[in-house]
Design a protein around this motif. Structure first.
Motif, PDB file in Angstrom:
ATOM      1  N   SER A   1       0.830  -1.210   0.000  1.00  0.00           N
ATOM      2  CA  SER A   1       0.000   0.000   0.000  1.00  0.00           C
ATOM      3  C   SER A   1       0.862   1.257   0.000  1.00  0.00           C
ATOM      4  O   SER A   1       0.614   2.206  -0.762  1.00  0.00           O
ATOM      5  CB  SER A   1      -0.918   0.003   1.226  1.00  0.00           C
ATOM      6  OG  SER A   1      -1.711  -1.155   1.275  1.00  0.00           O
ATOM      7  N   ARG A   2       1.877   1.289   0.868  1.00  0.00           N
ATOM      8  CA  ARG A   2       2.746   2.453   0.960  1.00  0.00           C
ATOM      9  C   ARG A   2       3.467   2.690  -0.367  1.00  0.00           C
ATOM     10  O   ARG A   2       3.518   3.827  -0.878  1.00  0.00           O
ATOM     11  CB  ARG A   2       3.755   2.248   2.086  1.00  0.00           C
ATOM     12  CG  ARG A   2       4.790   3.352   2.214  1.00  0.00           C
ATOM     13  CD  ARG A   2       5.739   3.049   3.359  1.00  0.00           C
ATOM     14  NE  ARG A   2       6.378   1.757   3.236  1.00  0.00           N
ATOM     15  CZ  ARG A   2       7.437   1.520   2.462  1.00  0.00           C
ATOM     16  NH1 ARG A   2       7.960   2.510   1.752  1.00  0.00           N
ATOM     17  NH2 ARG A   2       7.965   0.315   2.412  1.00  0.00           N
ATOM     18  N   LEU A   3       4.021   1.620  -0.926  1.00  0.00           N
ATOM     19  CA  LEU A   3       4.758   1.759  -2.181  1.00  0.00           C
ATOM     20  C   LEU A   3       3.826   2.113  -3.333  1.00  0.00           C
ATOM     21  O   LEU A   3       4.204   2.862  -4.243  1.00  0.00           O
ATOM     22  CB  LEU A   3       5.510   0.460  -2.481  1.00  0.00           C
ATOM     23  CG  LEU A   3       6.673   0.156  -1.529  1.00  0.00           C
ATOM     24  CD1 LEU A   3       7.115  -1.288  -1.667  1.00  0.00           C
ATOM     25  CD2 LEU A   3       7.840   1.102  -1.801  1.00  0.00           C
ATOM     26  N   ASP A   4       2.611   1.573  -3.304  1.00  0.00           N
ATOM     27  CA  ASP A   4       1.665   1.882  -4.368  1.00  0.00           C
ATOM     28  C   ASP A   4       1.306   3.360  -4.361  1.00  0.00           C
ATOM     29  O   ASP A   4       1.182   3.990  -5.428  1.00  0.00           O
ATOM     30  CB  ASP A   4       0.402   1.030  -4.198  1.00  0.00           C
ATOM     31  CG  ASP A   4      -0.527   1.112  -5.393  1.00  0.00           C
ATOM     32  OD1 ASP A   4      -0.103   0.726  -6.493  1.00  0.00           O
ATOM     33  OD2 ASP A   4      -1.669   1.591  -5.224  1.00  0.00           O
TER      34      ASP A   4
ATOM     35  N   ALA B   1      10.374   3.840 -11.566  1.00  0.00           N
ATOM     36  CA  ALA B   1      10.898   2.501 -11.869  1.00  0.00           C
ATOM     37  C   ALA B   1      11.427   1.790 -10.626  1.00  0.00           C
ATOM     38  O   ALA B   1      11.151   0.610 -10.407  1.00  0.00           O
ATOM     39  CB  ALA B   1      11.987   2.606 -12.932  1.00  0.00           C
ATOM     40  N   GLU B   2      12.204   2.488  -9.805  1.00  0.00           N
ATOM     41  CA  GLU B   2      12.772   1.850  -8.617  1.00  0.00           C
ATOM     42  C   GLU B   2      11.673   1.483  -7.623  1.00  0.00           C
ATOM     43  O   GLU B   2      11.701   0.417  -6.997  1.00  0.00           O
ATOM     44  CB  GLU B   2      13.792   2.785  -7.953  1.00  0.00           C
ATOM     45  CG  GLU B   2      14.946   3.203  -8.849  1.00  0.00           C
ATOM     46  CD  GLU B   2      15.823   2.035  -9.253  1.00  0.00           C
ATOM     47  OE1 GLU B   2      15.757   0.993  -8.587  1.00  0.00           O
ATOM     48  OE2 GLU B   2      16.558   2.156 -10.253  1.00  0.00           O
ATOM     49  N   LEU B   3      10.693   2.361  -7.468  1.00  0.00           N
ATOM     50  CA  LEU B   3       9.574   2.071  -6.564  1.00  0.00           C
ATOM     51  C   LEU B   3       8.755   0.894  -7.075  1.00  0.00           C
ATOM     52  O   LEU B   3       8.258   0.080  -6.274  1.00  0.00           O
ATOM     53  CB  LEU B   3       8.683   3.305  -6.422  1.00  0.00           C
ATOM     54  CG  LEU B   3       9.271   4.483  -5.648  1.00  0.00           C
ATOM     55  CD1 LEU B   3       8.391   5.709  -5.797  1.00  0.00           C
ATOM     56  CD2 LEU B   3       9.436   4.116  -4.170  1.00  0.00           C
TER      57      LEU B   3
ATOM     58  N   GLN C   1      10.436  -2.247  -5.991  1.00  0.00           N
ATOM     59  CA  GLN C   1      10.205  -2.514  -4.572  1.00  0.00           C
ATOM     60  C   GLN C   1       8.780  -3.013  -4.330  1.00  0.00           C
ATOM     61  O   GLN C   1       8.564  -3.932  -3.535  1.00  0.00           O
ATOM     62  CB  GLN C   1      10.458  -1.246  -3.758  1.00  0.00           C
ATOM     63  CG  GLN C   1      11.903  -0.759  -3.798  1.00  0.00           C
ATOM     64  CD  GLN C   1      12.077   0.560  -3.078  1.00  0.00           C
ATOM     65  OE1 GLN C   1      11.480   0.803  -2.044  1.00  0.00           O
ATOM     66  NE2 GLN C   1      12.907   1.433  -3.641  1.00  0.00           N
ATOM     67  N   ARG C   2       7.820  -2.433  -5.016  1.00  0.00           N
ATOM     68  CA  ARG C   2       6.433  -2.886  -4.862  1.00  0.00           C
ATOM     69  C   ARG C   2       6.263  -4.316  -5.365  1.00  0.00           C
ATOM     70  O   ARG C   2       5.592  -5.142  -4.730  1.00  0.00           O
ATOM     71  CB  ARG C   2       5.482  -1.950  -5.602  1.00  0.00           C
ATOM     72  CG  ARG C   2       4.008  -2.208  -5.306  1.00  0.00           C
ATOM     73  CD  ARG C   2       3.113  -1.336  -6.155  1.00  0.00           C
ATOM     74  NE  ARG C   2       3.194  -1.680  -7.570  1.00  0.00           N
ATOM     75  CZ  ARG C   2       2.569  -1.027  -8.551  1.00  0.00           C
ATOM     76  NH1 ARG C   2       1.849   0.042  -8.248  1.00  0.00           N
ATOM     77  NH2 ARG C   2       2.699  -1.402  -9.809  1.00  0.00           N
ATOM     78  N   ASP C   3       6.873  -4.611  -6.500  1.00  0.00           N
ATOM     79  CA  ASP C   3       6.772  -5.969  -7.040  1.00  0.00           C
ATOM     80  C   ASP C   3       7.416  -6.985  -6.109  1.00  0.00           C
ATOM     81  O   ASP C   3       6.947  -8.124  -5.994  1.00  0.00           O
ATOM     82  CB  ASP C   3       7.421  -6.038  -8.419  1.00  0.00           C
ATOM     83  CG  ASP C   3       6.540  -5.432  -9.500  1.00  0.00           C
ATOM     84  OD1 ASP C   3       5.400  -5.043  -9.179  1.00  0.00           O
ATOM     85  OD2 ASP C   3       6.999  -5.349 -10.661  1.00  0.00           O
TER      86      ASP C   3
ATOM     87  N   LEU D   1      -6.024  -1.857   0.180  1.00  0.00           N
ATOM     88  CA  LEU D   1      -4.662  -1.353   0.300  1.00  0.00           C
ATOM     89  C   LEU D   1      -4.683  -0.069   1.125  1.00  0.00           C
ATOM     90  O   LEU D   1      -5.109   0.989   0.650  1.00  0.00           O
ATOM     91  CB  LEU D   1      -4.055  -1.093  -1.081  1.00  0.00           C
ATOM     92  CG  LEU D   1      -3.794  -2.335  -1.946  1.00  0.00           C
ATOM     93  CD1 LEU D   1      -3.168  -1.945  -3.273  1.00  0.00           C
ATOM     94  CD2 LEU D   1      -2.905  -3.323  -1.213  1.00  0.00           C
ATOM     95  N   ASP D   2      -4.243  -0.192   2.360  1.00  0.00           N
ATOM     96  CA  ASP D   2      -4.201   0.940   3.287  1.00  0.00           C
ATOM     97  C   ASP D   2      -2.931   0.799   4.114  1.00  0.00           C
ATOM     98  O   ASP D   2      -2.772  -0.193   4.841  1.00  0.00           O
ATOM     99  CB  ASP D   2      -5.428   0.935   4.194  1.00  0.00           C
ATOM    100  CG  ASP D   2      -5.496   2.162   5.101  1.00  0.00           C
ATOM    101  OD1 ASP D   2      -4.448   2.792   5.330  1.00  0.00           O
ATOM    102  OD2 ASP D   2      -6.593   2.481   5.583  1.00  0.00           O
ATOM    103  N   PRO D   3      -2.004   1.748   4.006  1.00  0.00           N
ATOM    104  CA  PRO D   3      -0.721   1.613   4.711  1.00  0.00           C
ATOM    105  C   PRO D   3      -0.840   1.609   6.229  1.00  0.00           C
ATOM    106  O   PRO D   3       0.124   1.299   6.921  1.00  0.00           O
ATOM    107  CB  PRO D   3       0.085   2.822   4.222  1.00  0.00           C
ATOM    108  CG  PRO D   3      -0.923   3.789   3.728  1.00  0.00           C
ATOM    109  CD  PRO D   3      -2.062   2.990   3.209  1.00  0.00           C
ATOM    110  N   GLU D   4      -2.010   1.934   6.765  1.00  0.00           N
ATOM    111  CA  GLU D   4      -2.181   1.963   8.215  1.00  0.00           C
ATOM    112  C   GLU D   4      -3.074   0.838   8.725  1.00  0.00           C
ATOM    113  O   GLU D   4      -3.291   0.727   9.932  1.00  0.00           O
ATOM    114  CB  GLU D   4      -2.794   3.312   8.637  1.00  0.00           C
ATOM    115  CG  GLU D   4      -2.021   4.531   8.177  1.00  0.00           C
ATOM    116  CD  GLU D   4      -0.621   4.565   8.756  1.00  0.00           C
ATOM    117  OE1 GLU D   4      -0.434   4.065   9.884  1.00  0.00           O
ATOM    118  OE2 GLU D   4       0.295   5.090   8.084  1.00  0.00           O
ATOM    119  N   ALA D   5      -3.615  -0.007   7.841  1.00  0.00           N
ATOM    120  CA  ALA D   5      -4.627  -0.989   8.236  1.00  0.00           C
ATOM    121  C   ALA D   5      -4.078  -2.412   8.219  1.00  0.00           C
ATOM    122  O   ALA D   5      -3.024  -2.691   7.652  1.00  0.00           O
ATOM    123  CB  ALA D   5      -5.840  -0.885   7.318  1.00  0.00           C
ATOM    124  N   SER D   6      -4.823  -3.298   8.857  1.00  0.00           N
ATOM    125  CA  SER D   6      -4.568  -4.747   8.827  1.00  0.00           C
ATOM    126  C   SER D   6      -5.874  -5.412   8.404  1.00  0.00           C
ATOM    127  O   SER D   6      -6.670  -5.843   9.249  1.00  0.00           O
ATOM    128  CB  SER D   6      -4.118  -5.256  10.197  1.00  0.00           C
ATOM    129  OG  SER D   6      -2.894  -4.685  10.584  1.00  0.00           O
TER     130      SER D   6
END
Length: 501
Positions: free
Chosen positions: A172-175, A189-191, A194-196, A230-235
């Protein structure tokens, strides 16, 4: 073409060559970096002349990456299955040395045959009692280990769900960063690499499909079609923590074991999730309960056939009667019986009952305490019928239950339902050992496939240092050529200015 145009063209060529050289050096520097894909910088010819330098782009194969994700999930699932079944298989014993349940049951049968030759022999009575105790002890050990294995899988599922939530937060963060960079017109490209990499790690836990979204974003889909938030703060994924008992199961009508939930909403099915998590649910809810049910029905059938001949040799915990396999709804009652089966306390205190019997049954009358020491009626019935193919002369045993088993009464074993109990026990042991051996083979094959695909992906998307070095030589030549053009233009300007002074 004016000198200004030539100068601009050469300048744009220098910028392109410079960026391509920098990109090539970055590729070489990251040749051994896990998850790094080769980047390339292209130029776009402009209608007014010169070239426009584009942002670095990844050179990847989406189809091959999809196959790699699938292979990663299959390897993780096969590894978990192999690890779980291998530990259980070690407890099954070796049929060749008689330490398996089938072998120990055969030893019990042989001890009764030996006792029938000398019914009054106290040593042989004790030997039969010890053979029965060894068989019950092995069933207890395997049954308890299966229960512990289910609990271990449940605990492992909890850990895997926590790991999946952590990876989802990373994705989520990288997206978000990727979307922001692309929206701002910058290279991501670099991000994207990392996401992949995070998506690849997540694919070992769940069978996920990344679906392209706006601004190079992605949406993650499960095989059922459900979308992972996709939420960088959620589970978003959750699985309740429970202590698994022999009578617990997942599903209708009254299953107590939890399934996977997304944002608090239980998924309708868990068996098709793929990866370690999907295999974990399959082991917890299907594979191990079926193996337990096969063991439980073996124990209950043995106890029932002996009792039908007049010998209650085995009981449930506390000395209560063993569950009747032929009773309606016997599956839930038999659940976990193998881990509870014990020697009848009455027989343990009076080994002579192995000769005399414990209760009247089917025309059999026990030998009284002061009866003849050479009494063989019970032993003949045990040898001919309890361990035979018939329950009485000309009467076949009722079929060994093969359906309606397990804590929820929903398990089918697929094992043969008729014949001698010793043959059934040997078949069950052999099937379970073969299943563990197949899991080991599948794990090895899955690892080999994943490794082969990894090599292909590296060859297709990774950095070839030799090719990069050869490209750098060409770029050096292009850079030098553009520099010479600029030098020539400078000389021309100098000559022109000198002519008008």
């Amino acid at each position: 073409m004016s000198l200004d145009t030539a100068l601009l063209n050469a300048g744009s060529g220098l910028r392109l060559a410079s960026r391509q050289l920098a990109n090539a050096s970055n590729n070489v520097a990251n040749a051994a970096t896990v998850g790094y894909s080769r980047k390339q910088v292209d130029g776009l010819s402009l209608t007014m002349g010169g070239v426009r330098t584009l942002d670095p782009q990844r050179d990847i194969d989406p189809v091959m990456r999809s196959e790699m994700r699938r292979a990663t999930g299959q390897e993780a699932a096969a590894g978990l299955r192999n690890d779980t079944l291998a530990r259980l298989s070690q407890l099954q014993g070796d049929p060749s040395d008689g330490s398996s349940i089938g072998g120990l049951m055969g030893a019990l049968r042989d001890s009764f045959t030996s006792l029938s030759d000398d019914p009054a022999n106290g040593g042989k009575q004790t030997a039969s009692l010890e053979a029965a105790r060894s068989l019950a002890g092995r069933m207890n050990t395997i049954g308890s280990s299966m229960s512990q294995a289910r609990q271990g899988v449940q605990d492992g599922l909890r850990d895997d769900v926590d790991s999946a939530n952590g990876l989802l937060r990373d994705v989520s963060r990288l997206d978000r960063l990727v979307r922001n960079e692309v929206a701002a017109g910058r290279s991501a490209a670099e991000l994207l690499d990392q996401r992949d990499a995070a998506v690849s790690s997540l694919s070992g836990l769940l069978d996920i499909t990344p679906v392209p979204a706006s601004n190079s974003g992605i949406t993650l889909m499960l095989p059922s079609g459900a979308t992972l938030p996709l939420d960088p703060e959620a589970s978003p994924l959750s699985l309740a923590d429970v202590t698994v008992s022999d009578h617990d199961y997942h599903g209708k009508p009254d299953g107590r074991l939890p399934g996977l939930a997304v944002n608090g909403v239980p998924l309708s099915a868990t068996s098709g999730l793929g990866g370690r998590i999907g295999e974990g649910f399959k082991l917890r809810d299907e594979t191990i309960p079926r193996m337990q049910a096969e063991l439980d029905v073996t124990a209950a059938t043995l106890a029932g056939r002996l009792e039908k001949q007049g010998l209650r040799l085995f009981t449930d915990a506390g000395g209560s009667p063993a569950p009747d396999p032929s009773a309606p709804g016997a599956g839930p009652a038999m659940a976990g019986f193998a881990s509870r089966i014990q020697i009848n306390p009455e027989v343990a205190g009076q080994p002579r009952l192995l000769r005399d019997g414990t209760a009247a049954s089917g025309g059999f009358t026990p030998n009284p305490a002061n009866g003849p020491s050479g009494f063989t009626a019970l032993l003949d019935r045990v040898n001919d019928y309890a361990f035979g193919a018939q329950s009485a002369a000309g009467v076949a045993h009722p079929p060994i239950p093969g359906t309606g088993l397990g804590p929820g009464g929903t398990i089918s074993t697929g094992a043969p339902t008729s014949g001698r109990i010793t043959d059934f026990a040997a078949t069950v042991t052999g099937r379970q050992s073969a299943e563990a051996a197949a899991a080991k083979g599948d794990a090895g094959q899955a690892t080999a496939v994943r490794a082969q695909l990894g090599t292909l992906v590296q060859q297709r998307e990774g950095v070839d240092v030799d090719a990069e070095m050869a490209s750098m030589v060409q770029l050096q030549n292009a850079y030098a050529a553009n520099a010479r053009v600029m030098s020539a233009v400078q000389d021309m300007w100098d000559a022109l200015l000198a002519s008008v002074r």
